[in-house]
Scaffold this active site. Sequence first.
Site, short mmCIF file in Angstrom:
data_model
loop_
_atom_site.label_atom_id
_atom_site.label_comp_id
_atom_site.label_asym_id
_atom_site.label_seq_id
_atom_site.Cartn_x
_atom_site.Cartn_y
_atom_site.Cartn_z
N ASP A 19 0.81 -1.21 0.00
CA ASP A 19 0.00 0.00 0.00
C ASP A 19 0.86 1.28 0.00
OD1 ASP A 19 -2.14 -1.83 0.45
OD2 ASP A 19 -1.92 -1.62 2.62
N GLU A 226 -11.51 0.08 -3.23
CA GLU A 226 -10.71 0.62 -2.12
C GLU A 226 -9.48 1.32 -2.70
OE1 GLU A 226 -9.48 -2.78 0.24
OE2 GLU A 226 -8.21 -3.57 -1.35
O1 FUB Z 1 -3.20 -3.59 3.53
C1 FUB Z 1 -4.50 -3.81 4.01
C2 FUB Z 1 -5.50 -3.47 2.96
O2 FUB Z 1 -5.26 -4.25 1.80
C3 FUB Z 1 -5.45 -2.05 2.46
O3 FUB Z 1 -5.96 -1.12 3.35
C4 FUB Z 1 -6.18 -2.22 1.18
O4 FUB Z 1 -6.11 -1.15 0.31
C5 FUB Z 1 -5.55 -3.48 0.64
O5 FUB Z 1 -4.35 -3.23 -0.03
#
Ligand code: FUB
Length: 327
Positions: A19, A226
């Site tokens: 991320d 997301e």
């Molecule tokens: O790293 C945890 C979660 O996985 C992140 O918040 C999302 O965007 C995904 O990459």
Amino acid sequence: MTKPVQPNEPIVTHIYTADPSAHVFEGKLYIYPSHDLDHDNTSNDNGDQYDMEDYHVFSLEDVNAPCVDHGEVLHVKDVPWAQKQMWAPDAAFKNDTYYLYFPARDHEGIFRIGVATSSSPSGPFTPEPNYIPGSFSIDPAVFVDDDNRAYMYFGGLWGGQLEKWQTGTFVPDAEGPAADAPALGPRVAELSDDMLTFKAAPQEISIVNENGKPIPAGDEDRRYFEGPWMHKYNGTYYLSYSTGSTHKIVYATSQSPTGPFEYKGTILTPVLGWTTHHSIVEFQDKWYLFYHDSSLSGGADNKRSVKFTELKYNEDGTIQTIEPYGN
Ligand code: FUB
């Protein structure tokens, strides 16, 4: 690390990182990633396998330099309101202060977004005692516009709990919209001048197709899932994000930082591992995509590694699609 980084290779190999939020601060490229732990927790749609506890900050003098690990800059045990799962963070600079924004589950298991401050881009960061009032869900991305107004984009489906906030309060068993109804959009909130609170309640962003119609929830190739990111190129606002279940990074554009945004296309095709999450940054006159995949761990979804590659625009401002492993 002493080895220079290479495009499309893990830039950090002594720990797992994911991320990546990349920013240019003080002439260097700083990277604010999640820190994946080397455990084998149960994997499920709730994201229990992403059980992270702290953040490290990394920097690059240039894209041929070694990646420097500045060490742990914030741990969940030092954040009074947070219980677990320090997911994707971001950073911003304003008021001569560096801000680290991060999601975590509070003591009731609800994702909230907190902020911590430092006088240095490499931390350490001191957390505010409470989460940002009115914040919820995950994946904050903070964009400071040319007029110095700052906006936070956030939200994630499934484990990120965005479906549960459709009424404005947390409804534990709420489901997402029907397949033919408009998909849930990310949220945007302008930040107050001190960068510690929202100026007003977050608003939902609308992402529409070329005919101005909202992308429906069933259109999993294009709908928001997301990992929002905002950048500006030639005066146009680019909102990019993960499509989650179809594993792509895609983008939409607008003439306003709050939208509506028109869907444009794919930036990054699927990588190894379930999640995909990125940032886009201009550094030393080139544009770069920072992303992650699970190649270093041999494909473990929750053991990811940050990579980068150059990002190119066409003359009309569209972004050239990147194949992470070549054509
Ligand atoms: O790293 C945890 C979660 O996985 C992140 O918040 C999302 O965007 C995904 O990459």
